[in-house]
Motif scaffolding. Sequence first.
Motif, PDB file in Angstrom:
ATOM      1  N   ILE A 484       0.860  -1.190   0.000  1.00  0.00           N
ATOM      2  CA  ILE A 484       0.000   0.000   0.000  1.00  0.00           C
ATOM      3  C   ILE A 484       0.887   1.227   0.000  1.00  0.00           C
ATOM      4  N   ASP A 485       0.622   2.135  -0.892  1.00  0.00           N
ATOM      5  CA  ASP A 485       1.411   3.359  -1.053  1.00  0.00           C
ATOM      6  C   ASP A 485       0.560   4.539  -0.587  1.00  0.00           C
ATOM      7  N   PHE A 486       0.921   5.097   0.577  1.00  0.00           N
ATOM      8  CA  PHE A 486       0.126   6.191   1.139  1.00  0.00           C
ATOM      9  C   PHE A 486       0.323   7.503   0.386  1.00  0.00           C
ATOM     10  N   SER A 487       1.307   7.563  -0.498  1.00  0.00           N
ATOM     11  CA  SER A 487       1.472   8.777  -1.304  1.00  0.00           C
ATOM     12  C   SER A 487       0.425   8.837  -2.418  1.00  0.00           C
ATOM     13  N   ARG A 488      -0.154   7.711  -2.784  1.00  0.00           N
ATOM     14  CA  ARG A 488      -1.229   7.670  -3.788  1.00  0.00           C
ATOM     15  C   ARG A 488      -2.549   7.579  -3.031  1.00  0.00           C
ATOM     16  N   LYS A 489      -3.068   8.711  -2.656  1.00  0.00           N
ATOM     17  CA  LYS A 489      -4.173   8.769  -1.705  1.00  0.00           C
ATOM     18  C   LYS A 489      -5.443   8.116  -2.235  1.00  0.00           C
ATOM     19  N   ARG A 490      -5.773   8.324  -3.474  1.00  0.00           N
ATOM     20  CA  ARG A 490      -7.019   7.760  -4.008  1.00  0.00           C
ATOM     21  C   ARG A 490      -6.950   6.236  -4.029  1.00  0.00           C
ATOM     22  N   ALA A 492      -5.090   4.382  -2.089  1.00  0.00           N
ATOM     23  CA  ALA A 492      -5.091   3.912  -0.701  1.00  0.00           C
ATOM     24  C   ALA A 492      -6.507   3.880  -0.140  1.00  0.00           C
ATOM     25  N   GLU A 493      -7.328   4.855  -0.492  1.00  0.00           N
ATOM     26  CA  GLU A 493      -8.716   4.856  -0.024  1.00  0.00           C
ATOM     27  C   GLU A 493      -9.517   3.719  -0.663  1.00  0.00           C
ATOM     28  N   LEU A 494      -9.268   3.433  -1.927  1.00  0.00           N
ATOM     29  CA  LEU A 494      -9.965   2.326  -2.576  1.00  0.00           C
ATOM     30  C   LEU A 494      -9.579   0.988  -1.963  1.00  0.00           C
ATOM     31  N   TYR A 495      -8.368   0.889  -1.417  1.00  0.00           N
ATOM     32  CA  TYR A 495      -7.937  -0.350  -0.764  1.00  0.00           C
ATOM     33  C   TYR A 495      -8.829  -0.681   0.436  1.00  0.00           C
ATOM     34  N   LEU A 496      -9.415   0.339   1.054  1.00  0.00           N
ATOM     35  CA  LEU A 496     -10.296   0.094   2.208  1.00  0.00           C
ATOM     36  C   LEU A 496     -11.518  -0.722   1.808  1.00  0.00           C
ATOM     37  N   ASN A 497     -11.957  -0.583   0.577  1.00  0.00           N
ATOM     38  CA  ASN A 497     -13.104  -1.332   0.074  1.00  0.00           C
ATOM     39  C   ASN A 497     -12.701  -2.620  -0.620  1.00  0.00           C
ATOM     40  N   ARG A 498     -11.468  -2.680  -1.099  1.00  0.00           N
ATOM     41  CA  ARG A 498     -11.017  -3.820  -1.917  1.00  0.00           C
ATOM     42  C   ARG A 498     -10.456  -4.973  -1.095  1.00  0.00           C
ATOM     43  N   PHE A 499      -9.829  -4.677   0.061  1.00  0.00           N
ATOM     44  CA  PHE A 499      -9.138  -5.710   0.833  1.00  0.00           C
ATOM     45  C   PHE A 499      -9.759  -5.872   2.217  1.00  0.00           C
ATOM     46  N   LEU A 500      -9.553  -7.070   2.793  1.00  0.00           N
ATOM     47  CA  LEU A 500     -10.017  -7.359   4.143  1.00  0.00           C
ATOM     48  C   LEU A 500      -8.951  -7.079   5.184  1.00  0.00           C
ATOM     49  N   LEU A 501      -7.687  -7.281   4.838  1.00  0.00           N
ATOM     50  CA  LEU A 501      -6.582  -7.059   5.775  1.00  0.00           C
ATOM     51  C   LEU A 501      -5.422  -6.450   5.006  1.00  0.00           C
ATOM     52  N   ILE A 502      -4.913  -5.333   5.518  1.00  0.00           N
ATOM     53  CA  ILE A 502      -3.798  -4.630   4.887  1.00  0.00           C
ATOM     54  C   ILE A 502      -2.624  -4.640   5.852  1.00  0.00           C
ATOM     55  N   ASN A 503      -1.496  -5.160   5.394  1.00  0.00           N
ATOM     56  CA  ASN A 503      -0.278  -5.200   6.198  1.00  0.00           C
ATOM     57  C   ASN A 503       0.602  -4.015   5.832  1.00  0.00           C
ATOM     58  N   MET A 504       0.826  -3.114   6.780  1.00  0.00           N
ATOM     59  CA  MET A 504       1.736  -1.976   6.565  1.00  0.00           C
ATOM     60  C   MET A 504       3.154  -2.474   6.832  1.00  0.00           C
ATOM     61  N   GLU A 506       7.069  -2.934   6.939  1.00  0.00           N
ATOM     62  CA  GLU A 506       8.111  -1.916   7.174  1.00  0.00           C
ATOM     63  C   GLU A 506       7.448  -0.590   7.564  1.00  0.00           C
ATOM     64  N   PHE A 507       6.728  -0.621   8.660  1.00  0.00           N
ATOM     65  CA  PHE A 507       5.940   0.518   9.108  1.00  0.00           C
ATOM     66  C   PHE A 507       6.804   1.760   9.324  1.00  0.00           C
ATOM     67  N   ASP A 508       8.046   1.559   9.735  1.00  0.00           N
ATOM     68  CA  ASP A 508       8.920   2.713  10.009  1.00  0.00           C
ATOM     69  C   ASP A 508       9.281   3.481   8.756  1.00  0.00           C
ATOM     70  N   GLN A 509       9.005   2.928   7.559  1.00  0.00           N
ATOM     71  CA  GLN A 509       9.304   3.636   6.321  1.00  0.00           C
ATOM     72  C   GLN A 509       8.238   4.671   5.965  1.00  0.00           C
ATOM     73  N   ILE A 510       7.132   4.688   6.697  1.00  0.00           N
ATOM     74  CA  ILE A 510       6.108   5.706   6.455  1.00  0.00           C
ATOM     75  C   ILE A 510       6.624   7.042   6.987  1.00  0.00           C
ATOM     76  N   SER A 511       6.715   8.028   6.129  1.00  0.00           N
ATOM     77  CA  SER A 511       7.322   9.299   6.500  1.00  0.00           C
ATOM     78  C   SER A 511       6.424  10.098   7.438  1.00  0.00           C
TER      79      SER A 511
END
Length: 693
Positions: A484-490, A492-504, A506-511
């Motif tokens: 999941i790429d949080f820089s591509r906001k649209r 990322a929002e569609l992923y909320l409807n498309r997936f049941l579980l999202i693994n972030m 390497e969480f520390d790489q989120i700026s």
Amino acid sequence: MRITQVRDDGKVNTLRTLRIEQLVELMKVETKAQPVSKMREVLPYMLPGDKNDYVQKVPKLLPAAAFVRKNGMMVMAEYNGIVMIQVNNLSGPMEADEVKKWVKELPQTYLAFVGSSGKSVKIWVRFTYPDDLLPVTREQAELFHAHAYRLAVKFYQPQFPFHIELKEPSLEQYCRLTFDPELYFNPESMPIYMKQPVSMPGETTYREQVQTEASPLQRLAPGYESHEALSVLFEAAFARALEEQEEFQPDGDIHSLLVALAGHCFRAGIPEEDTVRWSRAHYHLPKDDFLIRETVKNVYRSGRGFADKSSLLPEQIFVMQMDEFMKRRYEFRFNQLTTQVECRERNTFNFYFHPVDKRQMASITMNAQYEGLKLWDKDVVRYLNSDHVPVYQPAEEFLYDLPHWDGKDHIGDLAKRVPCDNPHWPHLFRRWFLSMVAHWRGMMRKNYANSTSPILVGPQAYRKSTFCRLILPPCLQAYYTDSIDFSRKRDAELYLNRFLLINMDEFDQISIAQQPFLKHILQKPVVNTRRPNASAVEELRRYASFIGTSNHKDLLTDTSGSRRYIAVEVTGVIDVVRPIDYEQLYAQAMAALYKNERYWFDERDEAIMTEANQEFEQSPAIEQLFQVYYRAAGKEEEGEWLLAADILQRIQKAAKMKFSFGQATHFGRILRRLGVESFRKTHGVYYHVVALE
């Protein structure tokens, strides 16, 4: 050679291995309780999908292997090479005996018996290697069994005029214990030899020949049963008769309408007696049976061209033919998560649904035209986009077909697979797991979302990402992602409807710059966005829950707090080898939610998480420098009252460093989080600090 018997009536779940000879003797006689006979009595009154105590009391038989229970899970102990093929939907004992008579003549038939319903025949065939050995590991057995099943179907189907119902082959495929005193058993049957395959077989290796519809009524009104076809044809004939009688009144000349109606029914191919019966039942027509019968009889005797012209309009006939073709040759469903139509072809080895792409659509069109149906690409698209394709929700299908919970703590066992020193981890993981399942079921209120995320922190090779993936059962793995790429906001929002579980991952790489959007995503209850290639903004339901992994401890950077995360340090390799009983795992969650167990985090839970997360919070350089040069003043201390900008300017001068605008804007939040007393004046917020020498 041993097979497995499973007794699971919702209260007791036991395994028992039986020799084939023992099983044959059990099926020849019935116990005093007569469970099979009682089940056969209630089956005609049950609807498809209904569960019944009489059915549950009949044990299951797993012919492919002998299974044992280890650590609460059913595992294969010995593969015996038996493949089961089934002839279902028979009319009764006479057809079942006919099937057994045919298969007795084949030397490969090991065992054949009438199924527990009394309207099916199960045929068991043995397969081995050319040296009479069998696969040892489960992986080899699964490949061998899949190829053997297809070979058995291709061998038996041409031998007798009964349809073999194709089932997805698996080692756990079962039938129920039956009662058949005249079963056929040949212990000296000839096994079919086959070498060990190296991969799973293709899906289009067998196709049943398409047969022409024998019923003239169903040819005239495709897709309808006989009584429904008569109704459709009669109403169409009645509509044509009314059109011809333009000035017809309910109290007018009924006889002329009846003559016109009988003529249309004759040309539509409706039998004379059925025309009389439907005319008598129609409220607009006379109640004089003699008049109706004589009128219809005279029209039928004097008419010519029986069944040469349907009263249905050409458009109606085409739609009926298309609907009948689609339902006979294919099985469609609209996947709500992927927003795609999925398809599998009937009477083939296509056991799995695949998205309908351009190649599939072209194949559908070609197959229809081979049958003489003038179906074009636009017609296929129109059908797939209509409500003739049923809706499919993967999570709901899985959750609502679970067995009864066996009373064991499977959620706690899953949590304990993660070695850590946090004593609250099992409790918090359970709460998060229940929240995830409740979210799939739509129990969360519209203004709330599952905004809490476990974060597994530990070195590489501790199987953190593998554990995250294993939370979902195999049938739902397609709805898991770790990209999941949080820089591509649209997106990322569609992923909320498309997936049941999202693994972030390497969480520390989120700026730090992405943290506000991450916070927004985590607590977003619904998705208001425009789908790709759509023209309007839609409100989409959110299904996704979040989990994360990291190799570094200093990963929480949100200055507003960390109550949305359950960060735990993994102290050893996570157990991902031991199998997971997914049905019982999720059955426990469903049972807990049914009993109204709390699935949301309250203030006490959030306080526990906030305290435990302190060791994972990242201390920014600007915060560390503040603590080098200043400290918060006590209430009784004189200290200094300074603006955040003044404090920052003094630190920059003393440390000979420059801070970015983003760091400067967050400095006030850092001071408040450190507990520095403040008050607002006209020129800004002043902070009470003491300079350190």
